[in-house]
Design a protein around this motif. Structure first.
Motif, PDB file in Angstrom:
ATOM      1  N   VAL A 267       3.892  31.610  13.433  1.00  0.00           N
ATOM      2  CA  VAL A 267       2.573  32.040  13.166  1.00  0.00           C
ATOM      3  C   VAL A 267       1.633  32.204  14.377  1.00  0.00           C
ATOM      4  O   VAL A 267       0.899  33.294  14.347  1.00  0.00           O
ATOM      5  N   ALA A 268       1.875  31.522  15.461  1.00  0.00           N
ATOM      6  CA  ALA A 268       1.113  31.717  16.590  1.00  0.00           C
ATOM      7  C   ALA A 268       1.436  32.847  17.374  1.00  0.00           C
ATOM      8  O   ALA A 268       0.460  33.834  17.737  1.00  0.00           O
ATOM      9  N   GLU A 269       2.599  33.352  17.402  1.00  0.00           N
ATOM     10  CA  GLU A 269       3.108  34.730  17.889  1.00  0.00           C
ATOM     11  C   GLU A 269       2.744  35.834  17.005  1.00  0.00           C
ATOM     12  O   GLU A 269       2.205  36.874  17.463  1.00  0.00           O
ATOM     13  N   ARG A 270       2.463  35.748  15.870  1.00  0.00           N
ATOM     14  CA  ARG A 270       2.217  36.845  14.958  1.00  0.00           C
ATOM     15  C   ARG A 270       0.487  36.963  15.213  1.00  0.00           C
ATOM     16  O   ARG A 270       0.220  38.216  15.364  1.00  0.00           O
ATOM     17  N   ASP A 271      -0.160  35.927  15.078  1.00  0.00           N
ATOM     18  CA  ASP A 271      -1.380  35.959  15.482  1.00  0.00           C
ATOM     19  C   ASP A 271      -1.901  36.558  16.842  1.00  0.00           C
ATOM     20  O   ASP A 271      -2.850  37.519  16.927  1.00  0.00           O
ATOM     21  N   TYR A 272      -0.962  36.213  17.853  1.00  0.00           N
ATOM     22  CA  TYR A 272      -1.196  36.793  19.159  1.00  0.00           C
ATOM     23  C   TYR A 272      -0.880  38.426  19.163  1.00  0.00           C
ATOM     24  O   TYR A 272      -1.590  38.915  19.724  1.00  0.00           O
ATOM     25  N   GLY A 273       0.064  38.690  18.203  1.00  0.00           N
ATOM     26  CA  GLY A 273       0.591  40.090  18.099  1.00  0.00           C
ATOM     27  C   GLY A 273      -0.537  40.819  17.579  1.00  0.00           C
ATOM     28  O   GLY A 273      -1.169  42.200  17.838  1.00  0.00           O
ATOM     29  N   ARG A 274      -1.419  40.300  16.630  1.00  0.00           N
ATOM     30  CA  ARG A 274      -2.222  41.103  15.813  1.00  0.00           C
ATOM     31  C   ARG A 274      -3.610  41.094  16.385  1.00  0.00           C
ATOM     32  O   ARG A 274      -4.624  41.749  16.358  1.00  0.00           O
ATOM     33  N   SER A 275      -3.843  40.362  17.565  1.00  0.00           N
ATOM     34  CA  SER A 275      -4.941  40.397  18.888  1.00  0.00           C
ATOM     35  C   SER A 275      -5.029  41.600  19.362  1.00  0.00           C
ATOM     36  O   SER A 275      -6.221  42.257  19.920  1.00  0.00           O
ATOM     37  N   ARG A 276      -4.011  42.483  19.237  1.00  0.00           N
ATOM     38  CA  ARG A 276      -3.975  44.051  19.862  1.00  0.00           C
ATOM     39  C   ARG A 276      -3.684  44.659  18.634  1.00  0.00           C
ATOM     40  O   ARG A 276      -2.730  45.166  18.374  1.00  0.00           O
ATOM     41  N   ILE A 277      -4.872  45.432  18.389  1.00  0.00           N
ATOM     42  CA  ILE A 277      -4.921  46.277  17.244  1.00  0.00           C
ATOM     43  C   ILE A 277      -4.276  47.645  17.620  1.00  0.00           C
ATOM     44  O   ILE A 277      -4.998  48.324  18.198  1.00  0.00           O
ATOM     45  N   THR A 278      -3.305  48.223  17.166  1.00  0.00           N
ATOM     46  CA  THR A 278      -2.706  49.620  17.353  1.00  0.00           C
ATOM     47  C   THR A 278      -2.791  50.393  15.827  1.00  0.00           C
ATOM     48  O   THR A 278      -2.617  49.834  14.892  1.00  0.00           O
ATOM     49  N   ALA A 279      -2.790  51.624  16.021  1.00  0.00           N
ATOM     50  CA  ALA A 279      -2.847  52.369  14.952  1.00  0.00           C
ATOM     51  C   ALA A 279      -1.168  52.664  14.169  1.00  0.00           C
ATOM     52  O   ALA A 279      -0.427  52.946  14.974  1.00  0.00           O
ATOM     53  N   PRO A 280      -1.332  52.251  12.934  1.00  0.00           N
ATOM     54  CA  PRO A 280      -0.267  52.201  12.167  1.00  0.00           C
ATOM     55  C   PRO A 280       0.564  53.800  11.845  1.00  0.00           C
ATOM     56  O   PRO A 280       1.405  53.780  11.395  1.00  0.00           O
ATOM     57  N   PHE A 281      -0.602  54.580  12.231  1.00  0.00           N
ATOM     58  CA  PHE A 281      -0.255  56.103  11.548  1.00  0.00           C
ATOM     59  C   PHE A 281      -1.278  56.980  12.210  1.00  0.00           C
ATOM     60  O   PHE A 281      -2.120  56.375  12.976  1.00  0.00           O
TER      61      PHE A 281
END
Length: 224
Positions: free
Chosen positions: A167-181
């Motif tokens: 969960v912590a790694e997921r939240d950390y990954g989501r802190s950098r928002i990239t375009a999905p398309f």
């Protein structure tokens, strides 16, 4: 009154009024943290993988570090438990032998006492040695028997720690928002320095590949 009639090929005209929208809309709600950088703007065209908004990593790194430490600690405890179990098994045979020796020593002391060749204190000491060896053997047997339960508890704790780490790694990954398309940024309420809460939307964008006309109203015109 006379009207000249001419033969023509005519067709009705259909006028449509609606909104051009995309069903593929991305809304980014990364979690609680402070916005450290905004790399796009409303109306901008972006491509898949473009970095758009960054939240301060200091709001996410401690949770990842703590979860990793918990996992490492529990893995060490499991390894220690397995080593302890192996040691207990090896010591079990030795303690059985020591108990048999203590019992033999007690039997000799009893025989000497019956023949008035031994002291009462020696008999008491031999009896005490038997009791101590019996207690040590029982404790070791209990440790061996309880190994499975102890290991299961540690494994369960490790699984919980690994879930917290995920969960912590997921939240950390989501802190950098990239375009999905590939698409266009339609809303960008976040600015640098904003403190956002969980479920706060910091960016919206839509895809250009699946545009649709919705809420259509029709008006029919006929030509005669």
């Amino acid at each position: 009154a006379v009207t000249n009639v001419q033969l023509e090929t005519l067709s009705p005209q259909l006028t449509l009024y609606g909104k051009v929208e995309s069903p593929e809309v991305f809304k980014a709600a990364p979690g609680q943290g402070r916005v450290s950088d905004v790399l796009t703007s409303e109306g901008s065209r972006v491509k898949t993988g473009d970095l758009l908004v960054i939240l301060d990593e200091k709001d996410f790194e401690p949770a990842v570090t703590q979860a990793m430490a918990d996992v490492t600690e529990l893995e060490a405890q499991i390894e220690s438990e397995n080593l302890r179990y192996a040691s207990d098994n090896e010591a079990l045979d030795e303690q059985r032998k020591l108990l048999e020796l203590a019992k033999a020593e007690l039997a000799r002391a009893e025989r000497l006492e019956q023949r008035n060749l031994g002291s009462e204190s020696a008999l008491d000491q031999a009896s005490q040695n038997v009791a101590q060896q019996q207690l040590s053997l029982s404790t070791r047997q209990l440790n061996v028997a309880d190994h499975g339960a102890r290991l299961a508890r540690l494994q369960a704790s490790l699984e919980r720690a690994m879930a917290r780490l995920a969960v912590a790694e997921r939240d950390y990954g989501r802190s950098r928002i990239t375009a999905p398309f590939d698409g266009i940024v339609s809303a960008l309420p976040a600015t640098v320095g904003n403190q956002v809460k969980a479920n706060d939307v910091v960016l919206e964008m839509y895809s250009l590949e699946s545009m649709e006309v919705r809420d259509i109203e029709q008006v029919m015109h006929r030509q005669l």
